[in-house]
Design an enzyme around this catalytic site. Structure first.
Site, mmCIF file in Angstrom:
data_model
loop_
_atom_site.group_PDB
_atom_site.id
_atom_site.type_symbol
_atom_site.label_atom_id
_atom_site.label_comp_id
_atom_site.label_asym_id
_atom_site.label_seq_id
_atom_site.Cartn_x
_atom_site.Cartn_y
_atom_site.Cartn_z
ATOM 1 N N LYS A 104 0.845 -1.203 0.000
ATOM 2 C CA LYS A 104 0.000 0.000 0.000
ATOM 3 C C LYS A 104 0.886 1.261 0.000
ATOM 4 O O LYS A 104 0.659 2.163 -0.797
ATOM 5 C CB LYS A 104 -0.936 -0.010 1.229
ATOM 6 C CG LYS A 104 -1.935 -1.175 1.177
ATOM 7 C CD LYS A 104 -2.928 -1.143 2.323
ATOM 8 C CE LYS A 104 -2.407 -1.743 3.598
ATOM 9 N NZ LYS A 104 -2.243 -3.197 3.602
ATOM 10 N N THR A 105 1.900 1.281 0.851
ATOM 11 C CA THR A 105 2.800 2.442 0.893
ATOM 12 C C THR A 105 3.586 2.542 -0.414
ATOM 13 O O THR A 105 3.784 3.634 -0.959
ATOM 14 C CB THR A 105 3.800 2.307 2.079
ATOM 15 O OG1 THR A 105 3.066 1.932 3.237
ATOM 16 C CG2 THR A 105 4.545 3.588 2.330
ATOM 17 N N ASP A 149 -1.174 6.199 6.854
ATOM 18 C CA ASP A 149 -1.229 4.755 7.088
ATOM 19 C C ASP A 149 -2.137 4.477 8.296
ATOM 20 O O ASP A 149 -2.309 5.352 9.148
ATOM 21 C CB ASP A 149 0.202 4.258 7.355
ATOM 22 C CG ASP A 149 0.344 2.773 7.058
ATOM 23 O OD1 ASP A 149 -0.627 2.156 6.558
ATOM 24 O OD2 ASP A 149 1.419 2.223 7.328
ATOM 25 N N THR A 198 -5.663 -1.875 7.138
ATOM 26 C CA THR A 198 -5.846 -3.328 7.101
ATOM 27 C C THR A 198 -7.286 -3.662 7.465
ATOM 28 O O THR A 198 -7.691 -4.812 7.423
ATOM 29 C CB THR A 198 -4.912 -4.002 8.120
ATOM 30 O OG1 THR A 198 -5.040 -3.321 9.375
ATOM 31 C CG2 THR A 198 -3.465 -3.939 7.671
ATOM 32 N N ARG A 257 6.477 -8.197 1.058
ATOM 33 C CA ARG A 257 7.361 -7.793 2.166
ATOM 34 C C ARG A 257 8.028 -9.023 2.776
ATOM 35 O O ARG A 257 9.209 -9.013 3.111
ATOM 36 C CB ARG A 257 6.570 -7.043 3.238
ATOM 37 C CG ARG A 257 7.457 -6.580 4.392
ATOM 38 C CD ARG A 257 6.661 -5.907 5.470
ATOM 39 N NE ARG A 257 6.109 -4.650 5.010
ATOM 40 C CZ ARG A 257 5.029 -4.068 5.559
ATOM 41 N NH1 ARG A 257 4.412 -4.641 6.564
ATOM 42 N NH2 ARG A 257 4.593 -2.929 5.091
#
Ligand code: ADE
Length: 379
Positions: A104-105, A149, A198, A257
């Site tokens: 997302k980032t 975030d 999330t 990740r």
């Protein structure tokens, strides 16, 4: 329960960075998770986290060309970006939701590059006081992107400040007291808010409604993760075979990740134990040592499933009960462990609590007898 078996396992840090500590006083459960359940790993030290963050930032793709996966979302975004550029207007506010580690980032950074505008990155818990959110909104330049975030954790006051800023690019402020109270409308530059969460369900309706584009990020396929692993290995100048990349991808829980962190761990092993090159055999050996199994489950996942199986007859059992028994935060179980366990078909969320599936029983080596089958609705 027939066919139960216990495996001694260390519970250290998860391969996605979350730390799980077993602090249950329950002896039976301590037996289930018998060894060194509270062992700390190096990965949780602040300097290791800072190193990890800078590693993550260095290998983040900056453009759509280098961004692998999420192809549907990429296409939609490319069109929206092109339209915004032609209109010479900022992009609509965007909300990305989905499990952690899916990019997302990274996507927010890609959008900033593709729009050719700067980005300010913050997270909701850092916007505790009204002046935090006001300060950041006042500091924005025209067209800039503000990335928040964990936006579901924004407090009510910050949300109320954000509404007119998102909608009309104004801040509504009050001055004075009692009868002399005055309302001021202060303009803020036109900006794009990108929110990431999330937990889309935990966002208030009014906040969710102010996003023009809402998108869920999906887990990556093993093929996509193989590409991610090869790209990362190439940036780090590591030698890796196709099968070596695939072996890492397969155990990465559909999450880039995690794939990137495993590349580092496997490369450490390859360097120390061999000549540095990552082959299928070396990747598998290193991942076995890390106790990441064929489906990408780690100690924490197995501990959670075994707890439900052995103490709660397979469930259903409430998440609060599980969190208390594991000495873990409800949010970590919900946001980090469960999405992948559900996607893999090992865990179900029911109105009465969490249940393991017959697949989970088989996978962990338990016998599924007839009674259990009917319990699970297989007969
Ligand atoms: N590293 C992390 N996420 C990635 C992605 N989606 N594509 C390429 N590299 C990545």
């Amino acid at each position: 329960m027939g066919g139960r078996f216990y495996q001694a396992y260390n519970l250290t840090s998860r391969n996605d960075g979350a730390q799980m500590a077993i602090i249950s006083d329950d002896d039976e459960f301590k037996n289930i998770c018998s060894e060194k359940c509270v062992e700390k790993s190096l990965d949780t030290k602040p300097e290791a986290i800072a190193y990890d963050k800078s590693f993550e930032n260095n290998i983040r793709p900056k453009t759509f060309d280098s961004y692998i996966g999420q192809s549907g979302l990429k296409e939609t975004l490319q069109i929206s970006i092109e339209a915004a550029k032609r209109r010479e207007l900022p992009l609509d506010h965007l909300l990305f939701y989905g499990p952690p580690g899916l990019g997302k980032t990274t996507l927010a950074g890609v959008i900033s590059t593709q729009m050719d505008v700067p980005i300010k990155i913050t997270s909701a818990p850092a916007l505790e006081r009204p002046r935090d959110i006001i300060g950041i909104l006042m500091s924005l330049k025209g067209g800039e992107i503000l990335f928040i975030d964990e936006i579901h954790r924004l407090n009510k006051v910050a949300e109320e400040i954000l509404y007119p800023a998102m909608e009309d690019f104004f801040l509504d402020m009050t001055t004075g007291k009692g009868q002399s109270v005055k309302t001021l409308r202060i303009p803020v530059p036109k900006f794009t808010l990108i929110g990431a969460t999330t937990k889309a369900g935990a966002l208030s309706g009014p906040l969710r409604d102010r996003f023009g584009i809402i998108h869920r990020l999906e887990f990556y396929s093993t093929e996509e993760l193989t590409q991610v692993v090869k790209r990362t290995a190439s940036i780090l100048e590591l030698e890796i075979t196709e099968k070596g990349a695939y072996a890492i991808a397969r155990r990465s829980r559909g999450t880039p990740r995690i794939a990137n962190r495993l590349v580092k761990r496997v490369s450490d092993y390859a360097l120390v134990k061999h000549d540095g090159a990552i082959t299928e055999e070396i990747a598998n050996k290193a991942l076995d040592i890390l106790k990441i199994d064929d489906s990408g489950l780690d100690n924490t996942d197995r501990c959670l499933l075994r707890l439900i199986i052995e103490k709660y007859d397979g469930g259903p059992v409430g998440i609060e009960t599980l969190a208390a028994a594991l000495g873990e935060d409800v949010r970590t179980i919900e946001d980090v462990c469960e999405p992948y366990l559900m996607q893999a078909g090992f865990l179900q969320r029911t109105p009465r609590g969490r249940k393991v599936s017959p697949e989970a029983l088989r996978y962990l080596g338990y016998k599924v007898d007839t009674a259990q089958k009917s319990l699970f609705g297989e007969e």
